[in-house]
Scaffold this active site. Sequence first.
Site, mmCIF file in Angstrom:
data_model
loop_
_atom_site.group_PDB
_atom_site.id
_atom_site.type_symbol
_atom_site.label_atom_id
_atom_site.label_comp_id
_atom_site.label_asym_id
_atom_site.label_seq_id
_atom_site.Cartn_x
_atom_site.Cartn_y
_atom_site.Cartn_z
ATOM 1 N N LYS A 205 0.850 -1.191 0.000
ATOM 2 C CA LYS A 205 0.000 0.000 0.000
ATOM 3 C C LYS A 205 0.885 1.240 0.000
ATOM 4 O O LYS A 205 1.526 1.565 0.987
ATOM 5 C CB LYS A 205 -0.905 0.008 1.235
ATOM 6 C CG LYS A 205 -2.170 0.771 1.023
ATOM 7 C CD LYS A 205 -2.362 2.154 1.535
ATOM 8 C CE LYS A 205 -1.725 2.796 2.687
ATOM 9 N NZ LYS A 205 -1.643 4.260 2.474
ATOM 10 N N GLU A 279 9.540 0.771 10.796
ATOM 11 C CA GLU A 279 10.539 1.848 10.669
ATOM 12 C C GLU A 279 9.808 3.136 10.961
ATOM 13 O O GLU A 279 8.982 3.574 10.165
ATOM 14 C CB GLU A 279 11.095 1.910 9.248
ATOM 15 C CG GLU A 279 11.805 0.673 8.771
ATOM 16 C CD GLU A 279 13.177 0.525 9.371
ATOM 17 O OE1 GLU A 279 13.625 1.442 10.103
ATOM 18 O OE2 GLU A 279 13.793 -0.514 9.118
ATOM 19 N N CYS A 313 13.247 10.278 7.819
ATOM 20 C CA CYS A 313 13.085 9.805 9.193
ATOM 21 C C CYS A 313 14.396 9.883 9.963
ATOM 22 O O CYS A 313 14.400 10.087 11.162
ATOM 23 C CB CYS A 313 12.507 8.402 9.218
ATOM 24 S SG CYS A 313 13.328 7.303 8.070
ATOM 25 N N GLU A 410 9.570 15.213 16.413
ATOM 26 C CA GLU A 410 9.943 15.110 15.009
ATOM 27 C C GLU A 410 9.116 16.098 14.186
ATOM 28 O O GLU A 410 7.891 16.051 14.195
ATOM 29 C CB GLU A 410 9.702 13.686 14.501
ATOM 30 C CG GLU A 410 10.140 13.507 13.065
ATOM 31 C CD GLU A 410 9.957 12.081 12.561
ATOM 32 O OE1 GLU A 410 8.924 11.477 12.852
ATOM 33 O OE2 GLU A 410 10.870 11.599 11.863
#
Lengths: 501, 256
Positions: A205, A279, A313, A410
């Site tokens: 996906k 992750e 990331c 983040e």
Amino acid sequence: MKKKQKMQKKAEIKSALKINFSTDWKYDPAPESADHIKLEKKYDLFINGKFVAPKKGKYFETINPAKETKLAEVAEGTEEDIDTAVRAARSAYEKIWSKISARERGKYLFRIARIMQEKARELAVIESLDSGKPIRESKTVDIPLAAAHFFYNAGWADKLDYAFPGRKAHSIGVAGQIIPWNFPLLMAAWKIAPALAAGNTVVLKPAETTPLTALKLAEIFQQADLPPGVVNIVTGAGATGAALTRHPDIDKIAFTGSTDIGKLIMKSLVGTNKKYTLELGGKSANIIFEDAALDQAVEGIINGIFFNQGHVCCAGSRLYVQESIAKNLIRKLKDRMETLIVGDPLDKNTDIGAINSKAQLEKIQSYLTIGIEEGAQRFQPACDLPKSGYWCRPTLFTDVAQSHRIAQEEIFGPVLSVQTFRTVEEVIEKANNTPYGLAGGVWTDKGAKVFSITSQIRAGVLWANTYNKFDPTAPFGGYKESGMGREGGVHGLYPYVELAS
Amino acid sequence: MLDLTTLDAKDTDGKVKQLCRKAIRPHDSLPDLPSVAAVCVYPNFVSTAKEALSGSSVKVAAVATAFPSGMSTLKVKLRETKWAVNQGADEIDMVISRGKFLAGEYDFVSDEIAAVKEECGPAHLKVILETGELSTLDNIRKASDLAMEAGADFIKTSTGKIQPAATLPVTLVMLEAIRDFYYRTGKKIGMKPAGGIATAKLALQYLVMVRETLGQEWLSPDWFRFGASVLANDLLRQIVKEQTGVYQSFDYFTKD
């Protein structure tokens, strides 16, 4: 007294020195041509080797974030579509992919890798159109690295006995894979290549804002004669992904994305027999010692945080500078930021492209305000921004404290928070004082220092005197809330095999 | 921003005069083109060049200090410098003592540059590091800092007699040294990459580097020079191509 005044005046003049980067030498536009790109108006789901309409008939738009114009309509997969895709994958697994020889599997993967290389230019342009990333990056990083992951894993397909000496590696079945919007094709390659090499089949996906290169990859699978059902691609948003993770006939989930969604997925897997790798996010420390090569370090800092608009990331979003060089380094950093070019992702001169989506831009902008409210000093260069599209100037926050949200959370944008430190112990403590643990960088001229410090930082990937270097042979993954499991290298094969002795 | 150079042992008055003519008017069919920045010759041709260039904006640069090896005594080097200046040289291009530098005798190298600078008087001093013999970028950075502290007005990569001559990485290291020196002292130092830059395209890459490291003010012949005679004709060729739409044969451009 007079002497003191004189010295003070001299120091003032020196600190007022400024290099003038607003030159009358302007760069002409250097756009990569997009004329040769063929996009369909409407994309269906890729199930069992064919493009099929979604059962509920719903489609959504994918737009070019640099222009806010529609690129194509893409099918929205629902629970029913996911079920069809998983069935196709199961059947392909049982009838073909687990039966054919490992060498045959490798041959398919090599073929896919070669076709990706042949279509590299087309893929790069589509990636930049759909995601907003500079063409320089999609051409030199995303696409070649995606092909490299297929090449690398193709090599392992018939050598699994050597990857796990003394053990017998069995495939596990059907893998459900959910990938993010920051490196659309590369993440698809990270996920699909090891899964197929180890003998599994896949339902993938893609992210809802960047589905196009995954659909182009589906066309490549057709061209490579990959048996139907071995890879199925179901586009859609969060609900489609949730349906995939919930499906009872999935053997393994691989997810890359935010920590929040990662936690939801982990909860939904409780009580099932599904394997999983995650992750997730990061707030990685980039540490500059006084003995580092400063100009090189500046390039590394820039690359660490502004690569792909900071949508990375493992971005080096927390900068720690030793106090003795802080003033000098920050001046160099600001000078360098003055020369960054923000704009058209298809322009070969562009350093920073468009922010991927409106929602992400709003999130970044909220942090730009939060930083100031928390008392940090904000610096942005005076670069021009295009009128339409989603843009954010590269941003530097100084006078940041460890307790600030801009140092803890983040942001996933081109925003760097800078803190200073005095001793090695202090910086290690600060670097580790985070719920994340994905990556980090250390800059020093001393090899011994590199090894001593990197071994004390709790993060999955650490770079010394460089940043954001990726290679298919190197494992990647996080500690703590940055994730579970590793991708890349031999380690990246583990989650896709069952080992028997 | 270009210097034309003739530094052959077979140089004569005739050769130097021809080069000076080209320096003033690089291409006769394009009379509006500006002259080059300077002509670089051996000290014994300074007066010839000076005379040939009189009335023009072109400066005369003389290589001195036992160019290109630098293997002589300080006394000889100083006398050579003084003589060239007295002959009318506007700029002096000296070489550093690479042997002493590599032996770690930095004081020696520094004192030598300072002494030559004193002899220069009003003339500008370019210090040639001969980066092809310094072997590491660390050394190049160290030599750049040393030359600037000792009084160089310009730092220059190479004599043109040693390979490799100017390269992009070497030039970047020197530009960064100039930038840091400027921030430290407020003094602007010029940069001259020399040798190995043969095409307009490559020259453009150098200019981009100057622009992004030192900004607007260095993009001028006072602060940046190319030491690349071959480059001149490629530049002319590109200029003519821009006007006519086609590339001319090199036969249409004079070598001297």
